[in-house]
Design a protein around this motif. Structure first.
Motif, PDB file in Angstrom:
ATOM      1  N   LEU A 281     -27.002 -32.576 -26.157  1.00 38.38           N
ATOM      2  CA  LEU A 281     -25.497 -31.200 -25.937  1.00 38.38           C
ATOM      3  C   LEU A 281     -25.302 -30.766 -27.183  1.00 38.38           C
ATOM      4  CD1 LEU A 281     -23.807 -33.353 -23.385  1.00 38.38           C
ATOM      5  CD2 LEU A 281     -25.258 -31.786 -22.987  1.00 38.38           C
ATOM      6  N   SER A 282     -25.141 -29.591 -27.379  1.00 39.04           N
ATOM      7  CA  SER A 282     -24.671 -28.845 -28.697  1.00 39.04           C
ATOM      8  C   SER A 282     -23.754 -27.930 -28.468  1.00 39.04           C
ATOM      9  CB  SER A 282     -25.821 -28.335 -29.421  1.00 39.04           C
ATOM     10  OG  SER A 282     -26.781 -27.308 -28.808  1.00 39.04           O
ATOM     11  N   VAL A 283     -23.044 -27.385 -29.551  1.00 34.77           N
ATOM     12  CA  VAL A 283     -22.264 -26.395 -29.848  1.00 34.77           C
ATOM     13  C   VAL A 283     -22.483 -25.525 -30.737  1.00 34.77           C
ATOM     14  CG1 VAL A 283     -19.267 -25.648 -29.445  1.00 34.77           C
ATOM     15  CG2 VAL A 283     -20.356 -27.759 -28.291  1.00 34.77           C
ATOM     16  N   ASP A 284     -22.399 -24.224 -30.322  1.00 38.09           N
ATOM     17  CA  ASP A 284     -22.403 -23.218 -31.568  1.00 38.09           C
ATOM     18  C   ASP A 284     -21.638 -21.938 -31.431  1.00 38.09           C
ATOM     19  OD1 ASP A 284     -23.378 -22.140 -34.084  1.00 38.09           O
ATOM     20  OD2 ASP A 284     -25.054 -21.026 -32.853  1.00 38.09           O
ATOM     21  N   LYS A 285     -20.384 -22.020 -31.867  1.00 40.04           N
ATOM     22  CA  LYS A 285     -19.331 -21.190 -31.710  1.00 40.04           C
ATOM     23  C   LYS A 285     -19.012 -21.053 -30.201  1.00 40.04           C
ATOM     24  CE  LYS A 285     -20.131 -18.306 -35.730  1.00 40.04           C
ATOM     25  NZ  LYS A 285     -20.474 -17.064 -36.110  1.00 40.04           N
ATOM     26  N   LEU A 286     -19.224 -19.982 -29.498  1.00 39.37           N
ATOM     27  CA  LEU A 286     -18.723 -19.930 -27.925  1.00 39.37           C
ATOM     28  C   LEU A 286     -19.867 -20.417 -26.983  1.00 39.37           C
ATOM     29  CD1 LEU A 286     -17.037 -16.389 -28.105  1.00 39.37           C
ATOM     30  CD2 LEU A 286     -16.040 -18.899 -28.324  1.00 39.37           C
ATOM     31  N   GLN A 287     -21.076 -20.723 -27.669  1.00 41.16           N
ATOM     32  CA  GLN A 287     -22.154 -21.207 -26.720  1.00 41.16           C
ATOM     33  C   GLN A 287     -22.265 -22.571 -26.619  1.00 41.16           C
ATOM     34  OE1 GLN A 287     -24.310 -18.955 -24.989  1.00 41.16           O
ATOM     35  NE2 GLN A 287     -22.865 -17.373 -25.943  1.00 41.16           N
ATOM     36  N   GLN A 288     -22.335 -23.046 -25.354  1.00 48.35           N
ATOM     37  CA  GLN A 288     -22.638 -24.382 -25.149  1.00 48.35           C
ATOM     38  C   GLN A 288     -23.943 -24.542 -24.608  1.00 48.35           C
ATOM     39  OE1 GLN A 288     -19.528 -26.394 -25.094  1.00 48.35           O
ATOM     40  NE2 GLN A 288     -18.595 -24.665 -26.055  1.00 48.35           N
ATOM     41  N   ARG A 289     -24.784 -25.491 -25.194  1.00 50.85           N
ATOM     42  CA  ARG A 289     -26.307 -25.614 -24.658  1.00 50.85           C
ATOM     43  C   ARG A 289     -26.558 -27.112 -24.524  1.00 50.85           C
ATOM     44  NH1 ARG A 289     -30.386 -22.625 -28.238  1.00 50.85           N
ATOM     45  NH2 ARG A 289     -32.373 -23.688 -27.488  1.00 50.85           N
ATOM     46  N   CYS A 290     -27.559 -27.189 -23.666  1.00 57.11           N
ATOM     47  CA  CYS A 290     -28.027 -28.360 -22.972  1.00 57.11           C
ATOM     48  C   CYS A 290     -29.527 -28.205 -22.845  1.00 57.11           C
ATOM     49  CB  CYS A 290     -27.573 -28.632 -21.636  1.00 57.11           C
ATOM     50  SG  CYS A 290     -27.931 -30.065 -21.077  1.00 57.11           S
ATOM     51  N   GLU A 291     -30.079 -29.310 -23.839  1.00 57.50           N
ATOM     52  CA  GLU A 291     -31.535 -29.213 -23.678  1.00 57.50           C
ATOM     53  C   GLU A 291     -31.987 -30.754 -23.148  1.00 57.50           C
ATOM     54  OE1 GLU A 291     -33.615 -28.376 -27.393  1.00 57.50           O
ATOM     55  OE2 GLU A 291     -31.597 -27.514 -28.196  1.00 57.50           O
ATOM     56  N   GLY A 292     -32.982 -30.658 -22.291  1.00 56.33           N
ATOM     57  CA  GLY A 292     -33.361 -31.999 -21.776  1.00 56.33           C
ATOM     58  C   GLY A 292     -34.951 -32.173 -21.652  1.00 56.33           C
ATOM     59  N   THR A 293     -35.549 -33.364 -21.771  1.00 60.72           N
ATOM     60  CA  THR A 293     -36.970 -33.428 -21.997  1.00 60.72           C
ATOM     61  C   THR A 293     -37.193 -34.600 -20.975  1.00 60.72           C
ATOM     62  OG1 THR A 293     -37.062 -32.520 -24.184  1.00 60.72           O
ATOM     63  CG2 THR A 293     -39.000 -33.964 -23.292  1.00 60.72           C
ATOM     64  N   LEU A 294     -37.901 -34.644 -19.980  1.00 57.36           N
ATOM     65  CA  LEU A 294     -38.382 -35.548 -19.013  1.00 57.36           C
ATOM     66  C   LEU A 294     -39.744 -35.964 -19.171  1.00 57.36           C
ATOM     67  CD1 LEU A 294     -37.213 -37.055 -16.627  1.00 57.36           C
ATOM     68  CD2 LEU A 294     -38.081 -35.385 -15.403  1.00 57.36           C
ATOM     69  N   LYS A 295     -40.012 -37.477 -19.587  1.00 60.33           N
ATOM     70  CA  LYS A 295     -41.335 -37.903 -19.779  1.00 60.33           C
ATOM     71  C   LYS A 295     -41.765 -38.303 -18.064  1.00 60.33           C
ATOM     72  CE  LYS A 295     -41.069 -38.797 -24.508  1.00 60.33           C
ATOM     73  NZ  LYS A 295     -41.267 -39.747 -25.480  1.00 60.33           N
ATOM     74  N   VAL A 296     -42.888 -37.708 -17.764  1.00 60.47           N
ATOM     75  CA  VAL A 296     -43.453 -38.135 -16.611  1.00 60.47           C
ATOM     76  C   VAL A 296     -44.628 -38.815 -16.588  1.00 60.47           C
ATOM     77  CG1 VAL A 296     -44.181 -37.285 -14.192  1.00 60.47           C
ATOM     78  CG2 VAL A 296     -42.337 -36.235 -15.402  1.00 60.47           C
ATOM     79  N   PRO A 297     -45.117 -39.920 -15.840  1.00 61.54           N
ATOM     80  CA  PRO A 297     -46.344 -40.576 -16.128  1.00 61.54           C
ATOM     81  C   PRO A 297     -47.718 -39.716 -15.872  1.00 61.54           C
ATOM     82  CG  PRO A 297     -45.412 -41.762 -14.303  1.00 61.54           C
ATOM     83  CD  PRO A 297     -44.161 -40.626 -14.843  1.00 61.54           C
ATOM     84  N   GLY A 298     -48.593 -39.397 -16.665  1.00 62.19           N
ATOM     85  CA  GLY A 298     -49.775 -38.809 -16.233  1.00 62.19           C
ATOM     86  C   GLY A 298     -49.730 -37.303 -16.394  1.00 62.19           C
ATOM     87  N   ALA A 299     -48.663 -36.782 -17.200  1.00 59.09           N
ATOM     88  CA  ALA A 299     -48.348 -35.273 -17.288  1.00 59.09           C
ATOM     89  C   ALA A 299     -47.706 -35.183 -18.633  1.00 59.09           C
ATOM     90  CB  ALA A 299     -47.567 -34.975 -16.351  1.00 59.09           C
ATOM     91  N   ALA A 300     -47.635 -33.830 -19.095  1.00 59.10           N
ATOM     92  CA  ALA A 300     -46.949 -33.514 -20.227  1.00 59.10           C
ATOM     93  C   ALA A 300     -45.378 -33.727 -20.056  1.00 59.10           C
ATOM     94  CB  ALA A 300     -47.510 -32.065 -20.593  1.00 59.10           C
ATOM     95  N   PRO A 301     -44.888 -33.727 -21.145  1.00 61.96           N
ATOM     96  CA  PRO A 301     -43.298 -34.026 -20.932  1.00 61.96           C
ATOM     97  C   PRO A 301     -42.848 -32.539 -20.326  1.00 61.96           C
ATOM     98  CG  PRO A 301     -43.662 -34.662 -22.950  1.00 61.96           C
ATOM     99  CD  PRO A 301     -45.010 -34.187 -22.573  1.00 61.96           C
ATOM    100  N   LEU A 302     -41.805 -32.665 -19.339  1.00 61.61           N
ATOM    101  CA  LEU A 302     -41.088 -31.561 -18.824  1.00 61.61           C
ATOM    102  C   LEU A 302     -39.802 -31.059 -19.720  1.00 61.61           C
ATOM    103  CD1 LEU A 302     -41.265 -32.217 -15.168  1.00 61.61           C
ATOM    104  CD2 LEU A 302     -42.793 -31.187 -16.281  1.00 61.61           C
TER     105      LEU A 302
END
Length: 108
Positions: free
Chosen positions: A41-62
């Motif tokens: 979670l990050s804040v840059d002035k008025l923008q609230q940002r959320c980034e997520g990386t999900l590791k799934v077996p047998g596939a590239a991370p989502l």
């Protein structure tokens, strides 16, 4: 599933942690074999940002990210994107398995 929650220029409050953990249950209902989820979670002035990386077996991370004016909305949007990607991945895996079974019956 292991969940890692971190913040850049923002303190992770219990309410934010609870919101993320609530959405994690939604992911585990779709797929029980998830390995790890990393949320930033990050804040840059008025923008609230959320980034997520999900590791799934047998596939590239989502990976998904969302930028909104409200942090809770950006968390919801990011998890909606991850759920859509996870459903698409799961359908590909199921379709591949069904196709292999059909071919085996046809030629076997």
């Amino acid at each position: 599933m292991q969940v890692q929650l971190s913040g850049q220029k923002i303190e992770i409050t219990p309410a934010l942690r609870e919101r993320v953990n609530g959405h994690c249950e939604r992911l585990t209902r779709l797929e029980s074999r998830l390995l790890e989820l990393s949320v930033v979670l990050s804040v840059d002035k008025l923008q609230q940002r959320c980034e997520g990386t999900l590791k799934v077996p047998g596939a590239a991370p989502l990976h998904a990210e969302a930028t909104e004016s409200d942090m809770y909305v950006s968390i919801d949007t990011m998890f909606d994107k991850l759920v859509a990607q996870l459903r698409k991945h799961r359908d590909k895996v199921c379709d591949k398995h069904q196709r292999e079974v059909r071919e085996e019956r046809q030629y076997g």
